[in-house]
Scaffold this motif. Sequence first.
Motif, PDB file in Angstrom:
ATOM      1  N   GLU A 104       0.827  -1.214   0.000  1.00 22.38           N
ATOM      2  CA  GLU A 104       0.000   0.000   0.000  1.00 22.38           C
ATOM      3  C   GLU A 104       0.864   1.269   0.000  1.00 22.38           C
ATOM      4  N   ARG A 105       1.994   1.217   0.715  1.00 21.44           N
ATOM      5  CA  ARG A 105       2.884   2.390   0.717  1.00 21.44           C
ATOM      6  C   ARG A 105       3.489   2.624  -0.666  1.00 21.44           C
ATOM      7  N   LEU A 106       3.787   1.533  -1.356  1.00 23.97           N
ATOM      8  CA  LEU A 106       4.335   1.661  -2.711  1.00 23.97           C
ATOM      9  C   LEU A 106       3.305   2.304  -3.644  1.00 23.97           C
ATOM     10  N   ILE A 107       2.047   1.856  -3.551  1.00 30.90           N
ATOM     11  CA  ILE A 107       0.993   2.423  -4.407  1.00 30.90           C
ATOM     12  C   ILE A 107       0.769   3.895  -4.031  1.00 30.90           C
ATOM     13  N   LYS A 157       1.107   9.265  -5.493  1.00 32.98           N
ATOM     14  CA  LYS A 157       1.310  10.519  -4.748  1.00 32.98           C
ATOM     15  C   LYS A 157       0.077  10.930  -3.936  1.00 32.98           C
ATOM     16  N   LYS A 158      -0.466   9.954  -3.188  1.00 35.25           N
ATOM     17  CA  LYS A 158      -1.632  10.254  -2.350  1.00 35.25           C
ATOM     18  C   LYS A 158      -1.164  10.763  -0.983  1.00 35.25           C
ATOM     19  N   LYS A 159      -1.938  11.709  -0.431  1.00 34.51           N
ATOM     20  CA  LYS A 159      -1.568  12.312   0.851  1.00 34.51           C
ATOM     21  C   LYS A 159      -1.679  11.276   1.982  1.00 34.51           C
ATOM     22  N   HIS A 160      -2.813  10.558   2.014  1.00 34.33           N
ATOM     23  CA  HIS A 160      -3.010   9.561   3.078  1.00 34.33           C
ATOM     24  C   HIS A 160      -3.190   8.181   2.459  1.00 34.33           C
ATOM     25  N   ILE A 161      -2.606   7.190   3.114  1.00 35.56           N
ATOM     26  CA  ILE A 161      -2.633   5.821   2.587  1.00 35.56           C
ATOM     27  C   ILE A 161      -4.064   5.292   2.471  1.00 35.56           C
ATOM     28  N   ARG A 162      -5.011   5.861   3.237  1.00 28.74           N
ATOM     29  CA  ARG A 162      -6.400   5.384   3.144  1.00 28.74           C
ATOM     30  C   ARG A 162      -6.957   5.567   1.731  1.00 28.74           C
ATOM     31  N   GLU A 163      -6.387   6.550   1.009  1.00 29.50           N
ATOM     32  CA  GLU A 163      -6.931   6.868  -0.311  1.00 29.50           C
ATOM     33  C   GLU A 163      -6.633   5.811  -1.369  1.00 29.50           C
ATOM     34  N   ILE A 164      -5.734   4.873  -1.066  1.00 28.69           N
ATOM     35  CA  ILE A 164      -5.419   3.896  -2.102  1.00 28.69           C
ATOM     36  C   ILE A 164      -6.149   2.568  -1.861  1.00 28.69           C
TER      37      ILE A 164
END
Length: 310
Positions: free
Chosen positions: A282-285, A290-297
């Motif tokens: 998830e951190r890689l995605i 370039k998402k601000k918060h990991i929840r967005e992916i």
Amino acid sequence: MMTTNLNQESEISTFQTSDQIETTLRVQTEVLKSIHDFLYRKSLIQLMPVILSPITDPLCHPVYNTQIDYLGQKFQLTKSMIFHKQIAIATLDVNGIYIMSPNIRLELSDLKCSGKHLTEFTQLDIELKGATAREFMSLTEELMIHIFRRVEKFCHDEFPDIKVPRKPFSIYNSWDLREEYGNEFGSEISSLEDDLFWITDFEREFYDKEDPDRKGHYINYDLYYPEGFGEALSGGERDYEYETLVRKIKERNQDCNHFEPYLRFAKQGKLVPSAGGGLGIERLIRFLTKKKHIREISLFPKVPGEKIEF
Ligand code: ASP
Ligand code: MG
């Protein structure tokens, strides 16, 4: 450990789809395919994940307990498959293994706004038999370049700014960085760099190899993203000799009984030298998109301190 309930304020709905979620999931699909293609070409063997086991990674930071009692036996949900990786690599006649491994780390709610923590995530876990840290780092660099190239090629219209990293990545030592930037050196240097880089030599879990010539120093590494996105992967060469493992468990005030089946395996001289690491998918995605918060992916994100709906 202190237990805190979710307060009213933190009960935000985690089921929220953004306009771009499909595009993000398309990137994720390309990333997963490119990982399998690359590791297949390198002749690594894929194992299935372990989710329930009497032993799991003790980690070197506090998380809530995930113990489950089932028919008189105690299990934990997997925090990482480190011990299973070491046992697998010692048991199988292969050069290396990998797993798409679901991890449960019930982080404390202070990490809610870090933007990069999920209590349920997937890590690509790799272990290479007889490898040195440098060999593992080199394979990881090739893998990252392969992934970034593929995303650049197949997702160019949506993400025209993907920058493919260049090998070799810079390497910093954590002791030097701490002296220069203080304890938050990881996020400081991540904000300053403009390409992926390594930080080596962290004092952490007992299974990471301690430098036999420099006690207190470790032959391990973290891969970092630039632009403030922080940690991508943790790993190291491994300690595998019974006496060394027992000494290091005791030095950390941990209980050898918790690791009994693993230590029994080590005592029989069955563990072998290896190096490996775990890369957060998830951190890689998040970095690629370039998402601000990991929840967005994620479609079903589990953010520490937030109410979980699905
Ligand atoms: N210890 C790593 C983790 O944080 C995994 C590894 O070392 O392979 O999950
Ligand atoms: Mg880590």
